[in-house]
Design an enzyme around this catalytic site. Structure first.
Site, mmCIF file in Angstrom:
data_model
loop_
_atom_site.group_PDB
_atom_site.id
_atom_site.type_symbol
_atom_site.label_atom_id
_atom_site.label_comp_id
_atom_site.label_asym_id
_atom_site.label_seq_id
_atom_site.Cartn_x
_atom_site.Cartn_y
_atom_site.Cartn_z
ATOM 1 N N ILE A 12 44.111 21.093 -2.068
ATOM 2 C CA ILE A 12 44.841 21.872 -1.062
ATOM 3 C C ILE A 12 44.411 23.342 -1.116
ATOM 4 C CG2 ILE A 12 47.108 22.447 -0.117
ATOM 5 C CD1 ILE A 12 48.173 19.938 -1.631
ATOM 6 N N ASP A 31 40.744 29.200 -11.025
ATOM 7 C CA ASP A 31 41.043 27.809 -11.357
ATOM 8 C C ASP A 31 40.507 27.588 -12.757
ATOM 9 O OD1 ASP A 31 40.908 24.809 -11.300
ATOM 10 O OD2 ASP A 31 41.355 25.111 -9.174
ATOM 11 N N SER A 123 57.257 20.432 -3.667
ATOM 12 C CA SER A 123 56.965 19.044 -3.285
ATOM 13 C C SER A 123 58.250 18.340 -2.864
ATOM 14 C CB SER A 123 56.380 18.333 -4.502
ATOM 15 O OG SER A 123 56.386 16.935 -4.335
ATOM 16 N N TYR A 147 56.853 15.302 -13.901
ATOM 17 C CA TYR A 147 56.150 16.138 -12.917
ATOM 18 C C TYR A 147 57.166 16.756 -11.953
ATOM 19 C CZ TYR A 147 53.810 17.297 -8.545
ATOM 20 O OH TYR A 147 53.413 17.946 -7.403
ATOM 21 N N LYS A 151 58.420 20.864 -10.895
ATOM 22 C CA LYS A 151 58.561 21.512 -9.576
ATOM 23 C C LYS A 151 59.970 22.100 -9.439
ATOM 24 C CE LYS A 151 54.464 20.990 -8.053
ATOM 25 N NZ LYS A 151 53.593 22.149 -8.016
ATOM 26 N N PHE A 176 55.131 17.064 1.872
ATOM 27 C CA PHE A 176 55.322 15.615 1.806
ATOM 28 C C PHE A 176 54.000 15.007 1.292
ATOM 29 C CE2 PHE A 176 59.692 14.662 2.883
ATOM 30 C CZ PHE A 176 60.135 15.972 2.902
ATOM 31 N N PRO A 291 56.961 0.879 -10.348
ATOM 32 C CA PRO A 291 58.210 1.456 -10.856
ATOM 33 C C PRO A 291 58.359 2.924 -10.426
ATOM 34 C CG PRO A 291 57.016 0.336 -12.610
ATOM 35 C CD PRO A 291 56.111 0.335 -11.416
ATOM 36 N N GLY A 292 59.564 3.284 -10.040
ATOM 37 C CA GLY A 292 59.832 4.691 -9.681
ATOM 38 C C GLY A 292 59.628 5.007 -8.210
HETATM 39 P P1 NAD Z 1 44.509 19.545 -7.322
HETATM 40 O O1 NAD Z 1 44.577 18.957 -8.681
HETATM 41 O O2 NAD Z 1 43.374 19.149 -6.459
HETATM 42 O O3 NAD Z 1 44.535 21.150 -7.414
HETATM 43 C C1 NAD Z 1 45.220 21.834 -8.412
HETATM 44 C C2 NAD Z 1 44.213 22.776 -9.070
HETATM 45 O O4 NAD Z 1 44.856 23.509 -10.110
HETATM 46 C C3 NAD Z 1 43.026 22.043 -9.709
HETATM 47 O O5 NAD Z 1 41.829 22.577 -9.199
HETATM 48 C C4 NAD Z 1 43.178 22.317 -11.201
HETATM 49 O O6 NAD Z 1 41.939 22.393 -11.852
HETATM 50 C C5 NAD Z 1 43.953 23.617 -11.197
HETATM 51 N N1 NAD Z 1 44.757 23.857 -12.398
HETATM 52 C C6 NAD Z 1 45.614 23.010 -13.016
HETATM 53 N N2 NAD Z 1 46.171 23.618 -14.082
HETATM 54 C C7 NAD Z 1 45.669 24.879 -14.127
HETATM 55 C C8 NAD Z 1 45.858 25.962 -15.000
HETATM 56 N N3 NAD Z 1 46.645 25.895 -16.077
HETATM 57 N N4 NAD Z 1 45.181 27.116 -14.759
HETATM 58 C C9 NAD Z 1 44.343 27.215 -13.691
HETATM 59 N N5 NAD Z 1 44.118 26.198 -12.832
HETATM 60 C C10 NAD Z 1 44.777 25.032 -13.060
HETATM 61 O O7 NAD Z 1 45.899 19.248 -6.606
HETATM 62 P P2 NAD Z 1 46.345 19.539 -5.106
HETATM 63 O O8 NAD Z 1 46.629 18.225 -4.459
HETATM 64 O O9 NAD Z 1 45.434 20.495 -4.468
HETATM 65 O O10 NAD Z 1 47.755 20.224 -5.387
HETATM 66 C C11 NAD Z 1 47.942 21.627 -5.316
HETATM 67 C C12 NAD Z 1 49.400 21.918 -5.610
HETATM 68 O O11 NAD Z 1 50.216 21.259 -4.654
HETATM 69 C C13 NAD Z 1 49.866 21.428 -6.973
HETATM 70 O O12 NAD Z 1 50.746 22.387 -7.516
HETATM 71 C C14 NAD Z 1 50.614 20.155 -6.653
HETATM 72 O O13 NAD Z 1 51.606 19.863 -7.603
HETATM 73 C C15 NAD Z 1 51.205 20.490 -5.303
HETATM 74 N N6 NAD Z 1 51.507 19.306 -4.486
HETATM 75 C C16 NAD Z 1 50.527 18.387 -4.280
HETATM 76 C C17 NAD Z 1 50.822 17.251 -3.523
HETATM 77 C C18 NAD Z 1 49.788 16.171 -3.328
HETATM 78 O O14 NAD Z 1 50.166 15.024 -3.113
HETATM 79 N N7 NAD Z 1 48.490 16.489 -3.367
HETATM 80 C C19 NAD Z 1 52.100 17.104 -2.981
HETATM 81 C C20 NAD Z 1 53.055 18.080 -3.188
HETATM 82 C C21 NAD Z 1 52.745 19.189 -3.957
HETATM 83 C C1 WQD Z 2 52.390 6.293 -1.097
HETATM 84 C C2 WQD Z 2 52.849 4.876 -0.779
HETATM 85 C C3 WQD Z 2 53.239 3.548 -2.750
HETATM 86 C C4 WQD Z 2 49.051 3.591 -4.075
HETATM 87 C C5 WQD Z 2 53.168 11.035 -4.792
HETATM 88 C C6 WQD Z 2 54.000 11.826 -5.761
HETATM 89 C C7 WQD Z 2 54.744 12.903 -5.015
HETATM 90 C C8 WQD Z 2 53.791 13.760 -4.181
HETATM 91 C C9 WQD Z 2 52.893 12.935 -3.338
HETATM 92 C C10 WQD Z 2 53.073 15.654 -5.442
HETATM 93 C C11 WQD Z 2 53.973 4.375 -1.686
HETATM 94 C C12 WQD Z 2 52.083 2.993 -1.963
HETATM 95 C C13 WQD Z 2 50.248 3.788 -3.389
HETATM 96 C C14 WQD Z 2 48.461 2.297 -4.079
HETATM 97 C C15 WQD Z 2 50.279 1.492 -2.730
HETATM 98 N N1 WQD Z 2 52.893 14.511 -5.009
HETATM 99 N N2 WQD Z 2 50.848 2.746 -2.735
HETATM 100 N N3 WQD Z 2 49.098 1.290 -3.398
HETATM 101 O O1 WQD Z 2 54.237 8.048 -4.455
HETATM 102 O O2 WQD Z 2 54.776 8.882 -2.117
HETATM 103 O O3 WQD Z 2 54.016 10.468 -3.816
HETATM 104 O O4 WQD Z 2 52.258 11.931 -4.133
HETATM 105 O O5 WQD Z 2 54.046 16.360 -5.420
HETATM 106 O O6 WQD Z 2 55.409 13.653 -5.969
HETATM 107 O O7 WQD Z 2 54.922 10.944 -6.394
HETATM 108 O O8 WQD Z 2 52.396 8.860 -2.896
HETATM 109 O O9 WQD Z 2 50.174 8.043 -2.264
HETATM 110 O O10 WQD Z 2 51.112 7.420 -4.530
HETATM 111 O O11 WQD Z 2 52.095 6.408 -2.486
HETATM 112 O O12 WQD Z 2 50.817 0.526 -2.148
HETATM 113 O O13 WQD Z 2 47.397 2.066 -4.681
HETATM 114 O O14 WQD Z 2 51.751 3.991 -1.029
HETATM 115 O O15 WQD Z 2 54.025 2.501 -3.268
HETATM 116 O O16 WQD Z 2 54.788 3.548 -0.911
HETATM 117 P P1 WQD Z 2 53.952 8.967 -3.345
HETATM 118 P P2 WQD Z 2 51.348 7.704 -3.089
#
Ligand code: NAD
Ligand code: WQD
Length: 336
Positions: A12, A31, A123, A147, A151, A176, A291-292
């Protein structure tokens, strides 16, 4: 504005950096590359034709953060963090140290440098067990895994800081399910090892890296029995950050805003859309529930519209088309 982006090499963060540069901002990023490749930063430079300063730095390096923030920034976008739910269950201490202590270091360095404008990656996981869809920002918060707890903890650090120090403006953006990639197909999500999330797994199956998708449960109380989520295009998400940055002055201290589309899609709908986008069959098998997992969650996106003047524009077909272009052109991700 002069913006510092933490986690700039990540999925992101790299998309946000690209949109910030295209909008004319000066971007500096760092990073620790624990879950990413510097190649993403090089490609953002290549796509924008603009300078993007990069430094390898860890959130846990408090003196390093102090030095960097002293250079003077108008705002920080904080993406750095660990995000694998399963790993967080195995290593809760690592997640607390990295995500919570690391964010506390960042906030302290910002305060010391009088930089008090922050956009934080929260998140939808902070909604815990969902009581009713769509979920709005007043839904009770809770954590269902370590995790998610990180957040919640960082949101609380921000809320507490903004209460104590009135000058702070903090957007707690609750994403989301981010999917998709920049339309160039040059940057995208590059998970290490076997993907935990659905979309990368589906796309790796389409490209032939995996045999079939494992669908976790088809006995949920949803229209087709599979889990329903609010998938949001990563470019829409990045643009949501720019909107938040523009409107930060209207934030009263720290405030949460959902970034979602307001629409849910089931696992089988995602697989069907990915098959259309790739033109390839995507085999799958039904397995027991993971699970979860919850049955369904999608966002109430009205506050983002009202407060940020932003809404998600890209639908599921576009998300899959863009994600597929990235996957097809980079079957092994950044390959480094
Ligand atoms: P990502 O892992 O691709 O990016 C996170 C980056 O942070 C990575 O490049 C990693 O190397 C770096 N990083 C981790 N710990 C670090 C540290 N201690 N110091 C410096 N850099 C560090 O993940 P993303 O999907 O781009 O997520 C970005 C943010 O958005 C995260 O905080 C994540 O929790 C949040 N988020 C992601 C999702 C998702 O599903 N992708 C959903 C909701 C929230
Ligand atoms: C999506 C749907 C699974 C994988 C996670 C984190 C959440 C947020 C986003 C950061 C669900 C199903 C998945 C697979 C499947 N991240 N699934 N087969 O669980 O909604 O959210 O990422 O903040 O905190 O928990 O995302 O992509 O894992 O799952 O059937 O191989 O796909 O059961 O219904 P989720 P996901």
């Amino acid at each position: 504005m002069k913006i510092l982006v933490t986690g700039v090499a990540g999925y992101i963060g790299s998309h946000a950096a690209l949109e910030l540069l295209n909008a004319g901002h000066e971007v500096h990023g760092f990073d620790n590359l624990s879950n990413s490749s510097e190649e993403a930063v090089r490609r953002v430079r290549e796509l924008t034709g603009k300078p993007l300063r990069f430094e390898k730095l860890d959130l846990l390096d408090a003196p390093g953060l102090g030095r960097l923030l002293k250079e003077g920034f108008d705002a920080v976008m904080h993406f750095a963090g660990l995000k694998a739910v399963g790993e967080s269950v195995e290593k809760p201490e690592l997640y607390k140290r990295n995500n919570v202590d690391g964010s506390a270091n960042l906030l302290a360095a910002m305060e010391a440098a009088a930089c008090r404008r922050l956009v934080f990656s929260s998140s939808c996981t902070v909604y815990g067990e969902v009581k009713k869809n769509p979920v709005d920002e007043n839904h009770p918060r809770g954590a269902v895994n370590p995790y998610g707890q990180t957040k919640l903890d960082v949101e609380n650090l921000c809320l507490d800081l903004a209460r104590r120090r009135p000058g702070w403006r903090i957007a707690l953006l609750r994403y989301f399910n981010p999917v998709g990639a920049h339309e160039s197909g040059r940057i995208g999500e590059d998970p290490r090892g076997v993907p935990n999330n659905l979309m990368p797994f589906v796309m790796q199956t389409a490209v032939g890296r995996r045999d079939k998708v494992r669908v976790f449960g088809n006995d949920y109380p949803t229209p087709d029995g599979t889990g329903v989520r609010d998938y949001i295009h990563v470019v829409d998400l990045a643009l949501g950050h720019l909107a938040a940055l523009d409107r930060l002055d209207a934030f009263a201290g720290a405030q949460a805003v959902n970034l979602g589309t307001g629409r849910g899609a089931s696992v089988l709908e995602v697989i069907a859309a990915a098959a259309r986008a790739s033109g390839r069959p995507i085999p799958y098998e039904i397995l027991p529930r993971r699970p979860g997992d919850s049955a369904a969650i999608w966002a109430e996106p009205t506050l983002a519209r009202e407060k940020l003047g932003w809404r998600a524009e890209r639908g599921l077909d576009r998300m899959c088309a863009d994600h597929w272009r990235w996957q097809k052109n980079n079957p092994d991700g950044y390959g480094v």
